[in-house]
Design an enzyme around this catalytic site. Structure first.
Site, PDB file in Angstrom:
ATOM      1  N   GLN A 155      26.840  28.219  64.139  1.00  0.00           N
ATOM      2  CA  GLN A 155      26.113  28.196  65.405  1.00  0.00           C
ATOM      3  C   GLN A 155      24.972  27.180  65.323  1.00  0.00           C
ATOM      4  O   GLN A 155      24.316  27.119  64.292  1.00  0.00           O
ATOM      5  CB  GLN A 155      25.511  29.587  65.712  1.00  0.00           C
ATOM      6  CG  GLN A 155      25.094  29.716  67.171  1.00  0.00           C
ATOM      7  CD  GLN A 155      24.410  31.050  67.489  1.00  0.00           C
ATOM      8  OE1 GLN A 155      24.113  31.835  66.607  1.00  0.00           O
ATOM      9  NE2 GLN A 155      24.152  31.286  68.749  1.00  0.00           N
ATOM     10  N   GLY A 282      17.253  34.155  59.933  1.00  0.00           N
ATOM     11  CA  GLY A 282      17.095  35.537  59.502  1.00  0.00           C
ATOM     12  C   GLY A 282      18.455  36.168  59.313  1.00  0.00           C
ATOM     13  O   GLY A 282      18.750  36.784  58.294  1.00  0.00           O
ATOM     14  N   GLU A 285      25.345  36.570  63.143  1.00  0.00           N
ATOM     15  CA  GLU A 285      26.251  37.661  63.489  1.00  0.00           C
ATOM     16  C   GLU A 285      27.721  37.337  63.269  1.00  0.00           C
ATOM     17  O   GLU A 285      28.564  37.679  64.110  1.00  0.00           O
ATOM     18  CB  GLU A 285      26.012  38.032  64.954  1.00  0.00           C
ATOM     19  CG  GLU A 285      26.354  36.934  65.987  1.00  0.00           C
ATOM     20  CD  GLU A 285      25.230  35.964  66.307  1.00  0.00           C
ATOM     21  OE1 GLU A 285      24.340  35.772  65.458  1.00  0.00           O
ATOM     22  OE2 GLU A 285      25.241  35.384  67.418  1.00  0.00           O
ATOM     23  N   HIS A 309      19.765  43.900  65.034  1.00  0.00           N
ATOM     24  CA  HIS A 309      20.018  42.730  65.887  1.00  0.00           C
ATOM     25  C   HIS A 309      21.411  42.146  65.631  1.00  0.00           C
ATOM     26  O   HIS A 309      22.201  41.973  66.560  1.00  0.00           O
ATOM     27  CB  HIS A 309      18.931  41.679  65.633  1.00  0.00           C
ATOM     28  CG  HIS A 309      19.079  40.444  66.460  1.00  0.00           C
ATOM     29  ND1 HIS A 309      18.371  40.246  67.626  1.00  0.00           N
ATOM     30  CD2 HIS A 309      19.859  39.353  66.321  1.00  0.00           C
ATOM     31  CE1 HIS A 309      18.719  39.094  68.166  1.00  0.00           C
ATOM     32  NE2 HIS A 309      19.618  38.514  67.382  1.00  0.00           N
ATOM     33  N   GLU A 310      21.712  41.866  64.382  1.00  0.00           N
ATOM     34  CA  GLU A 310      23.006  41.225  64.097  1.00  0.00           C
ATOM     35  C   GLU A 310      24.161  42.170  64.431  1.00  0.00           C
ATOM     36  O   GLU A 310      25.200  41.745  64.936  1.00  0.00           O
ATOM     37  CB  GLU A 310      23.074  40.746  62.640  1.00  0.00           C
ATOM     38  CG  GLU A 310      21.958  39.780  62.210  1.00  0.00           C
ATOM     39  CD  GLU A 310      21.664  38.647  63.185  1.00  0.00           C
ATOM     40  OE1 GLU A 310      22.569  38.250  63.956  1.00  0.00           O
ATOM     41  OE2 GLU A 310      20.515  38.150  63.202  1.00  0.00           O
ATOM     42  N   HIS A 313      24.969  42.210  68.147  1.00  0.00           N
ATOM     43  CA  HIS A 313      25.804  41.086  68.584  1.00  0.00           C
ATOM     44  C   HIS A 313      27.295  41.446  68.592  1.00  0.00           C
ATOM     45  O   HIS A 313      28.080  40.766  69.243  1.00  0.00           O
ATOM     46  CB  HIS A 313      25.599  39.863  67.678  1.00  0.00           C
ATOM     47  CG  HIS A 313      24.452  38.982  68.067  1.00  0.00           C
ATOM     48  ND1 HIS A 313      24.343  38.409  69.313  1.00  0.00           N
ATOM     49  CD2 HIS A 313      23.381  38.538  67.356  1.00  0.00           C
ATOM     50  CE1 HIS A 313      23.247  37.649  69.355  1.00  0.00           C
ATOM     51  NE2 HIS A 313      22.643  37.716  68.177  1.00  0.00           N
ATOM     52  N   TYR A 396      15.558  35.128  73.989  1.00  0.00           N
ATOM     53  CA  TYR A 396      15.474  36.393  73.262  1.00  0.00           C
ATOM     54  C   TYR A 396      14.576  37.404  73.992  1.00  0.00           C
ATOM     55  O   TYR A 396      15.003  38.489  74.368  1.00  0.00           O
ATOM     56  CB  TYR A 396      14.876  36.171  71.870  1.00  0.00           C
ATOM     57  CG  TYR A 396      15.789  35.500  70.883  1.00  0.00           C
ATOM     58  CD1 TYR A 396      15.945  34.117  70.887  1.00  0.00           C
ATOM     59  CD2 TYR A 396      16.488  36.229  69.933  1.00  0.00           C
ATOM     60  CE1 TYR A 396      16.766  33.489  69.969  1.00  0.00           C
ATOM     61  CE2 TYR A 396      17.318  35.610  69.004  1.00  0.00           C
ATOM     62  CZ  TYR A 396      17.447  34.240  69.025  1.00  0.00           C
ATOM     63  OH  TYR A 396      18.264  33.623  68.122  1.00  0.00           O
TER      64      TYR A 396
HETATM   65  N1  BES Z   1      22.596  34.049  66.404  1.00  0.00           N
HETATM   66  C1  BES Z   1      21.264  34.045  65.940  1.00  0.00           C
HETATM   67  C2  BES Z   1      20.924  32.881  65.044  1.00  0.00           C
HETATM   68  C3  BES Z   1      21.116  31.514  65.677  1.00  0.00           C
HETATM   69  C4  BES Z   1      20.816  31.271  67.004  1.00  0.00           C
HETATM   70  C5  BES Z   1      21.573  30.475  64.898  1.00  0.00           C
HETATM   71  C6  BES Z   1      21.015  30.000  67.547  1.00  0.00           C
HETATM   72  C7  BES Z   1      21.771  29.213  65.441  1.00  0.00           C
HETATM   73  C8  BES Z   1      21.485  28.972  66.768  1.00  0.00           C
HETATM   74  C9  BES Z   1      20.905  35.347  65.238  1.00  0.00           C
HETATM   75  O1  BES Z   1      21.506  36.462  65.782  1.00  0.00           O
HETATM   76  C10 BES Z   1      19.419  35.529  65.390  1.00  0.00           C
HETATM   77  O2  BES Z   1      18.985  35.647  66.510  1.00  0.00           O
HETATM   78  N2  BES Z   1      18.675  35.546  64.295  1.00  0.00           N
HETATM   79  C11 BES Z   1      17.232  35.714  64.309  1.00  0.00           C
HETATM   80  C12 BES Z   1      16.853  37.112  63.974  1.00  0.00           C
HETATM   81  C13 BES Z   1      16.579  37.996  65.105  1.00  0.00           C
HETATM   82  C14 BES Z   1      16.118  39.353  64.616  1.00  0.00           C
HETATM   83  C15 BES Z   1      15.646  37.454  66.147  1.00  0.00           C
HETATM   84  C16 BES Z   1      16.670  34.828  63.231  1.00  0.00           C
HETATM   85  O3  BES Z   1      17.447  34.245  62.479  1.00  0.00           O
HETATM   86  O4  BES Z   1      15.452  34.726  63.129  1.00  0.00           O
HETATM   87 ZN    ZN Z   2      20.734  36.882  67.736  1.00  0.00          ZN
END
Ligand code: BES
Ligand code: ZN
Length: 626
Positions: A155, A282, A285, A309-310, A313, A396
């Protein structure tokens, strides 16, 4: 009132007109209205010495336009040695292809010219050691220190750097894979990982549910498995696995409470893969196997909302997917909302509210610097831009806030079944904002007319900022933190006498965020002596403490800070410190030194972000202030 009426007219007039546009993905060369990949077969060998995946991808095609002959795919930095096609079980035959010049953001368009509409195309290729979606770690960069490690992060548009495909979330396909590794290395994918698979260097996977390209994932290293429940468990390096199982012991309960709210978990197993600290996010998913940063293993379970969170998804995003990145709030906003519901169900409203307040403070800080055009949930097409540039707290936290607004207006008795039926009705589909608005109107607004007005809806979706009537979340425990902080800043109480024994990470985060942006060094010494922030293993605290140290010129923190920046590659945790350093000439020079040392261990995504930040700061420093 006139403004609202105008907005309403705008919403009604403009949204349907844009309907066609909203599903189009400006970040992909593919032409999904003409032909779609329905299945992908991978046959790849992982070569750690060459930092390369090599082998073939066989794409099964579903033709939509009878006149279409070309198959256009996304690739980035792939070395393609052959393209063949066939129908049925006949022999593959070579077909002509053209690999276009590389575009910096989108890679190289691959056009395959087919004499007729073949069923399958097979591409033989190898990845580049610099593939943007892969990180290769030498044994020294792992916890065990003996086995190399590699993992993907697809992603948003990095799948194309390790598989030639239609790299757009509007196309879904099933996949299978055969992966070869050195014999002592375990390979895993976003697929049916077998906890009992013999570790022999030859692995097979299938993913029978259709997924979008950004959920393609692979990892390989010295990975072992420990169960949490019959369907959930942890994959990690041997040194990490027990700590992770303990930290994430509530995972099965999380699956159960989410199922109670939104229906069955539809993916079979749910496992966690703990990555090395260089993982740039972090969590990610990847279906059946969330990729997780080790930085949330802090010993007290205080950061497990990341797992919520994950996992969330698995409904919002993986089951019902944004058709293009313009509608990312349909993935991340819904997920952040569901995440908070899971936390509330498992750990209570007090904790869920603290987490909402902290993320909304983060959102407010981001909104302060964000152009208004980027503050809306339903983003207009931004052709030519990198989708990651649009990544912000808006999708978010404003997204989750909007859903909380709907929940409060309509009541949980109506809103919970509504959301569940959104997931059920659109399962395994890619959707856009217009579809959500239509579904909301038919299933919630029509049933309870007047509860939410069209104008309110339009403001949430298409206007910058946060509407004045957004629900307010408050936290009595944070009020106590405010009182404690104030009594310390006003020098009424010494740091060590503050009543902090029962504080959780959320309260410490809130405490640090409320401190003045600079403090005299002796005050930081006092905090450090009482609470040992410098050197903290908790990245959520470190990412707030070190920038404060930088701004306050508290140089004693530098050795621990530099260790933190070298060891951790999670972008969110380290960027604020680089940012703070880059504000002064001396700090910028120091940051460049640390970056030069850390870079070999950083993921390409993190290196790219740090480099862009430092270059911008250097350019600004070079221009004399007027
Ligand atoms: N899908 C995202 C990570 C992501 C988003 C990667 C867009 C590349 C492009 C993942 O689910 C996510 O949101 N991770 C967050 C943690 C969350 C608790 C807010 C992160 O990595 O900080
Ligand atoms: Zn996310």
């Amino acid at each position: 009132m006139r403004r609202l009426a105008l907005l309403l007219v705008l919403l009604i007039a403009v949204l349907p007109a844009l309907a066609q546009d909203r599903r189009t993905d400006e970040h992909s060369y593919a032409q999904p209205d003409k032909v779609r990949i329905s299945d992908l077969g991978l046959d790849l060998a992982i070569n750690f010495d060459k930092r390369q995946l090599a082998g073939s991808a066989t794409l099964t095609l579903a033709w939509a336009d009878p006149a279409q002959r070309d198959l256009v795919l996304d690739t980035r930095d792939l070395a393609i040695s052959a393209v063949e096609a066939r129908s049925g079980k006949r022999k593959f035959r070579a077909v002509p292809f053209v690999l276009a010049e590389r575009d910096e953001r989108f890679g190289s368009k691959l056009t395959i010219t087919l004499p007729r509409q073949y069923d399958q195309v097979r591409i033989t290729y190898a990845t580049s050691p610099q593939a943007s979606g892969l990180q290769w770690l030498s044994p020294a960069m792992t916890a065990g220190g003996k086995t190399p490690f590699m993992f993907s992060q697809s992603q948003a548009i990095h799948a194309r750097s390790w598989v030639p495909l239609q790299d757009t979330p509007s196309v879904r396909f099933t996949y299978s894979a055969r992966i070869k590794t050195p014999a002592d290395v375990m390979a895993l994918m976003s697929a049916d990982n077998d906890p009992a698979a013999p570790r022999d260097g030859d692995y097979s996977f299938t993913m029978p549910q259709a997924i979008p390209s950004y959920l393609m994932a692979i990892a390989a290293g010295d990975l072992v498995f420990k169960p949490i429940s019959a369907r959930a468990g942890v994959w990690a390096e041997p040194r990490t696995v027990d700590r992770a199982v303990k930290e994430f012991q509530d995972t099965e309960k999380m699956i159960q409470v989410t199922e109670q709210l939104y229906g069955d978990y539809r993916w079979g197993r749910y496992d966690l893969l703990i990555l090395p600290p260089s993982f740039p996010f972090g969590g990610m998913e990847n279906p059946r196997l969330s990729f997780i940063t080790p930085t949330v293993i802090v010993g007290d379970g205080s950061l497990v909302s990341l797992i919520a969170h994950e996992l969330a998804h698995s409904w919002s995003g993986n089951l019902v997917t944004n058709a293009s990145w313009k509608d990312m709030w349909l993935n991340e906003g819904f997920t952040s909302y569901v995440e908070n519901r899971i936390v509330e169900a498992l750990y209570g409203k007090e904790r869920a509210d603290m987490e909402f307040v902290n993320s909304r403070n983060g959102l407010a800080a981001e909104l302060a610097d964000l152009p208004e055009a980027q503050q809306v949930l339903v983003l207009p097409a931004r052709g030519g831009s990198d989708p990651e540039d649009a990544l912000s707290a808006v999708a978010y936290d404003k997204g989750a806030w909007f859903l909380q607004f709907l929940e409060q207006r309509f009541g949980r008795e109506a809103f919970d079944p509504f959301l569940r039926s959104w997931f059920d009705t659109h399962a395994f589909q890619s959707v856009d904002s217009d579809q959500f608005v239509a579904f909301l109107r038919t299933h919630l607004m029509a049933a309870q007319p007047g509860v939410v007005t069209d104008a309110e809806l339009a403001v949430w979706l298409t206007q910058p900022g946060i509407p004045a009537y957004a629900p307010k979340t408050t936290s009595p425990r944070f009020d106590a933190v405010d009182a404690a902080r104030e009594s310390w800043t006003k020098r009424r109480v010494a740091a060590r006498d503050l009543k902090t024994a029962k504080w959780t990470t959320q309260e410490w985060v809130y405490f640090l965020e409320g401190l003045p942006s600079k403090l005299p060094a002796d005050r930081l010494v006092e905090l450090d002596q009482a609470f040992r922030f410098t050197g903290t293993p908790n990245g959520e605290l470190a990412m707030r403490w070190y920038p404060l140290c930088v701004r306050s010129e508290y140089f004693e923190a530098r050795p621990a800070m530099s260790l933190f920046l070298r060891k951790i590659g999670r972008r969110k945790l380290i960027m604020p410190t680089y940012e703070a350093l880059s504000q002064t000439d001396e700090g910028l020079a120091y940051a460049e030194q640390i970056f030069a040392m850390s870079r070999p261990g950083y993921h390409p995504i993190t290196s790219g972000s740090v480099q862009a930040l430092l270059e911008k700061a250097k350019a600004a420093a070079a221009v004399p202030a007027k």
